[in-house]
Motif scaffolding. Structure first.
Motif, mmCIF file in Angstrom:
data_model
loop_
_atom_site.group_PDB
_atom_site.id
_atom_site.type_symbol
_atom_site.label_atom_id
_atom_site.label_comp_id
_atom_site.label_asym_id
_atom_site.label_seq_id
_atom_site.Cartn_x
_atom_site.Cartn_y
_atom_site.Cartn_z
ATOM 1 N N MET A 40 1.061 -1.501 0.230
ATOM 2 C CA MET A 40 0.162 0.102 -0.031
ATOM 3 C C MET A 40 0.956 1.484 0.296
ATOM 4 S SD MET A 40 -3.734 0.476 1.971
ATOM 5 C CE MET A 40 -3.486 2.278 0.926
ATOM 6 N N GLU A 48 -9.039 1.949 -3.092
ATOM 7 C CA GLU A 48 -9.605 1.171 -1.431
ATOM 8 C C GLU A 48 -11.243 2.103 -1.578
ATOM 9 O OE1 GLU A 48 -6.402 1.942 -2.778
ATOM 10 O OE2 GLU A 48 -5.208 -0.012 -1.709
ATOM 11 N N LEU A 72 -7.133 -3.380 8.307
ATOM 12 C CA LEU A 72 -7.369 -2.421 8.424
ATOM 13 C C LEU A 72 -5.994 -1.585 7.216
ATOM 14 C CD1 LEU A 72 -7.827 0.483 9.788
ATOM 15 C CD2 LEU A 72 -5.785 -0.198 11.296
ATOM 16 N N GLY A 73 -4.644 -1.637 7.450
ATOM 17 C CA GLY A 73 -3.966 -1.219 6.048
ATOM 18 C C GLY A 73 -3.797 0.630 6.462
ATOM 19 N N MET A 74 -3.830 1.436 5.797
ATOM 20 C CA MET A 74 -4.218 2.416 6.349
ATOM 21 C C MET A 74 -5.118 3.276 6.239
ATOM 22 S SD MET A 74 -1.358 3.488 3.414
ATOM 23 C CE MET A 74 0.755 3.260 3.436
ATOM 24 N N GLY A 75 -6.166 2.548 6.652
ATOM 25 C CA GLY A 75 -7.622 2.674 6.788
ATOM 26 C C GLY A 75 -8.358 3.474 6.259
ATOM 27 N N PHE A 76 -7.708 3.745 4.975
ATOM 28 C CA PHE A 76 -9.047 4.188 3.458
ATOM 29 C C PHE A 76 -9.937 3.038 3.501
ATOM 30 C CE2 PHE A 76 -4.579 5.866 2.285
ATOM 31 C CZ PHE A 76 -4.728 6.852 2.648
ATOM 32 N N THR A 77 -10.599 2.080 3.409
ATOM 33 C CA THR A 77 -11.078 1.521 3.095
ATOM 34 C C THR A 77 -12.359 2.397 4.801
ATOM 35 O OG1 THR A 77 -10.011 -0.187 1.656
ATOM 36 C CG2 THR A 77 -12.495 -0.819 2.923
ATOM 37 N N GLU A 95 -7.531 -6.546 11.427
ATOM 38 C CA GLU A 95 -6.850 -6.741 11.659
ATOM 39 C C GLU A 95 -5.592 -7.576 12.375
ATOM 40 O OE1 GLU A 95 -5.241 -5.191 9.121
ATOM 41 O OE2 GLU A 95 -3.276 -5.781 9.969
ATOM 42 N N LEU A 96 -4.948 -8.419 10.977
ATOM 43 C CA LEU A 96 -4.558 -9.368 11.715
ATOM 44 C C LEU A 96 -3.277 -9.099 12.547
ATOM 45 C CD1 LEU A 96 -3.664 -12.116 11.073
ATOM 46 C CD2 LEU A 96 -2.383 -11.412 9.183
ATOM 47 N N VAL A 97 -2.224 -7.759 12.228
ATOM 48 C CA VAL A 97 -1.950 -7.865 13.141
ATOM 49 C C VAL A 97 -1.330 -6.272 13.722
ATOM 50 C CG1 VAL A 97 0.875 -6.987 12.658
ATOM 51 C CG2 VAL A 97 -0.277 -8.478 10.549
ATOM 52 N N ASP A 127 -7.172 -12.563 12.778
ATOM 53 C CA ASP A 127 -7.102 -13.420 11.551
ATOM 54 C C ASP A 127 -8.928 -13.026 11.352
ATOM 55 O OD1 ASP A 127 -7.655 -14.683 9.106
ATOM 56 O OD2 ASP A 127 -6.203 -15.672 9.681
ATOM 57 N N VAL A 128 -9.424 -12.262 9.776
ATOM 58 C CA VAL A 128 -11.169 -11.549 9.723
ATOM 59 C C VAL A 128 -11.305 -13.332 9.630
ATOM 60 C CG1 VAL A 128 -10.094 -11.057 6.906
ATOM 61 C CG2 VAL A 128 -12.478 -10.697 8.644
ATOM 62 N N ASP A 150 -10.446 -6.089 1.805
ATOM 63 C CA ASP A 150 -8.792 -6.233 1.251
ATOM 64 C C ASP A 150 -7.999 -6.796 2.415
ATOM 65 O OD1 ASP A 150 -6.590 -5.297 0.076
ATOM 66 O OD2 ASP A 150 -7.802 -2.722 -0.230
ATOM 67 N N VAL A 151 -7.849 -7.892 1.999
ATOM 68 C CA VAL A 151 -6.420 -8.486 2.925
ATOM 69 C C VAL A 151 -5.063 -8.520 2.290
ATOM 70 C CG1 VAL A 151 -7.514 -8.707 4.698
ATOM 71 C CG2 VAL A 151 -7.218 -10.278 2.519
ATOM 72 N N ASN A 163 -4.326 -17.729 4.367
ATOM 73 C CA ASN A 163 -5.322 -16.387 3.924
ATOM 74 C C ASN A 163 -5.826 -16.897 2.578
ATOM 75 O OD1 ASN A 163 -4.681 -14.276 5.346
ATOM 76 N ND2 ASN A 163 -4.240 -12.800 3.914
HETATM 77 C C1 LIG Z 1 -3.470 -3.902 1.407
HETATM 78 S S1 LIG Z 1 -3.955 -3.704 2.775
HETATM 79 C C2 LIG Z 1 -5.817 -2.923 3.358
HETATM 80 C C3 LIG Z 1 -5.553 -1.529 2.801
HETATM 81 C C4 LIG Z 1 -7.166 -1.440 3.455
HETATM 82 N N1 LIG Z 1 -7.890 -1.722 2.372
HETATM 83 C C5 LIG Z 1 -6.436 0.524 3.236
HETATM 84 O O1 LIG Z 1 -8.123 0.764 2.849
HETATM 85 O O2 LIG Z 1 -5.733 1.036 3.507
HETATM 86 C C6 LIG Z 1 -3.850 -5.778 3.918
HETATM 87 C C7 LIG Z 1 -4.390 -5.269 4.948
HETATM 88 O O3 LIG Z 1 -5.038 -6.243 5.757
HETATM 89 C C8 LIG Z 1 -4.446 -6.935 6.794
HETATM 90 N N2 LIG Z 1 -4.445 -8.360 7.418
HETATM 91 C C9 LIG Z 1 -3.990 -9.860 5.724
HETATM 92 N N3 LIG Z 1 -3.953 -10.872 5.919
HETATM 93 C C10 LIG Z 1 -5.285 -10.165 7.022
HETATM 94 C C11 LIG Z 1 -6.231 -11.600 7.665
HETATM 95 N N4 LIG Z 1 -6.627 -12.512 7.128
HETATM 96 N N5 LIG Z 1 -7.258 -11.275 8.906
HETATM 97 C C12 LIG Z 1 -7.054 -9.272 9.239
HETATM 98 N N6 LIG Z 1 -6.301 -8.743 8.764
HETATM 99 C C13 LIG Z 1 -5.135 -9.008 7.766
HETATM 100 C C14 LIG Z 1 -2.802 -6.669 6.331
HETATM 101 O O4 LIG Z 1 -1.799 -6.843 7.688
HETATM 102 C C15 LIG Z 1 -3.287 -5.632 5.930
HETATM 103 O O5 LIG Z 1 -3.342 -4.053 6.759
#
Ligand SMILES: C[S@@+](CC[C@H](N)C(=O)[O-])C[C@H]1O[C@@H](n2cnc3c(N)ncnc32)[C@H](O)[C@@H]1O
Length: 231
Positions: A40, A48, A72-77, A95-97, A127-128, A150-151, A163
């Motif tokens: 990202m 997003e 969550l990523g950067m929170g845009f979605t 959010e996994l991390v 994990d979602v 969006d994971v 995943n």
């Molecule tokens: C590409 S980013 C998401 C970007 C987000 N749509 C945004 O607007 O910023 C992917 C996110 O999903 C998280 N992630 C990956 N696998 C996951 C899972 N199984 N469960 C929850 N979160 C997960 C990652 O740690 C990362 O923060």
């Protein structure tokens, strides 16, 4: 050339590798160690936003709707989902991390306007996929009006190999059971895979694959799979 500064690193559970948060001027990036390109970049986030706008279009103005955003990523979605729903709605963000949540509480959070500060948001750390497990689904039948995923980079495991399960028939059936009738599963993907559309149809969804652009009508073409739970 503005220097790129590494702000933090985080281990992805289940040997998924290392996430790296960096800042270059006003732009932030999240990448996977050893993988070229960013997972990202804060500069480019139109698709997003589109994930939430398209995935929540059917609940515009609907009171007490419930939306699941993963991850969550950067929170845009998440921010776009907050804007697309009413004040009485609830949003769960999985959010996994754990560090990603912490990063969003720091300077990174400014990028999307600090959506975690909104009282409608509940964070599920983990994990979602846990939210779609049979027991959970039985306990909270047909909970969501929209599930926005969006994971990964597309419908296959990228952040962690586990995943892959998310996009299997079994998991898609479980996700469908968490949706209220008429509810929407929306999945972000960097590419279009017609086989995945068929997989969603097999599970009983009514499916559209929409092409959206990465940055303000320009840039790479991304796909949003829109899978509607038939009423
Ligand atoms: C590409 S980013 C998401 C970007 C987000 N749509 C945004 O607007 O910023 C992917 C996110 O999903 C998280 N992630 C990956 N696998 C996951 C899972 N199984 N469960 C929850 N979160 C997960 C990652 O740690 C990362 O923060």
């Amino acid at each position: 050339m503005i220097a790129k500064i590494l702000l933090g690193t985080a281990d992805i559970p289940n040997n998924g590798g290392e996430l790296r948060l960096a800042q270059q001027g006003n732009d932030f990036s999240i990448s996977l160690k050893g993988v070229r390109g960013d997972l990202m970049n804060s500069r480019v986030h139109s698709s997003e936003l589109a994930l939430a706008e398209l995935g929540c279009a059917h609940i515009q103005g609907v009171e007490k709707s419930k939306v699941l955003v993963g991850g969550l990523g950067m929170g845009f979605t998440l921010d776009a989902a907050l804007k697309a729903t009413t004040k009485s709605s609830q949003l769960v963000v999985a959010e996994l991390v754990p560090e990603v949540v912490e990063w969003n509480k720091g300077p990174l959070g400014e990028c999307a306007g600090r959506p975690l500060d909104d009282d409608r948001v509940v964070v599920h750390l983990g994990d979602v996929a846990e939210l779609f497990k049979v027991k959970q689904v039985e306990a909270e039948q047909a909970t969501y009006d929209a599930v926005l995923l969006d994971v990964d980079n597309g419908p296959e495991g990228f952040t962690q190999a586990d995943n892959n399960y998310l996009y299997s028939i079994e998991s898609l059936q479980a996700i469908r059971q968490t949706l209220r009738p008429g509810g929407m599963l929306a999945i972000w993907s960097a590419w279009h895979d017609p086989k995945f559309t068929l997989q969603l149809k097999k599970v009983g969804f009514k499916v559209k694959a929409k092409t959206v652009r990465a940055h303000k009508g320009k840039g790479s073409r991304h796909t949003i799979y829109l899978a509607r739970h038939k009423k």
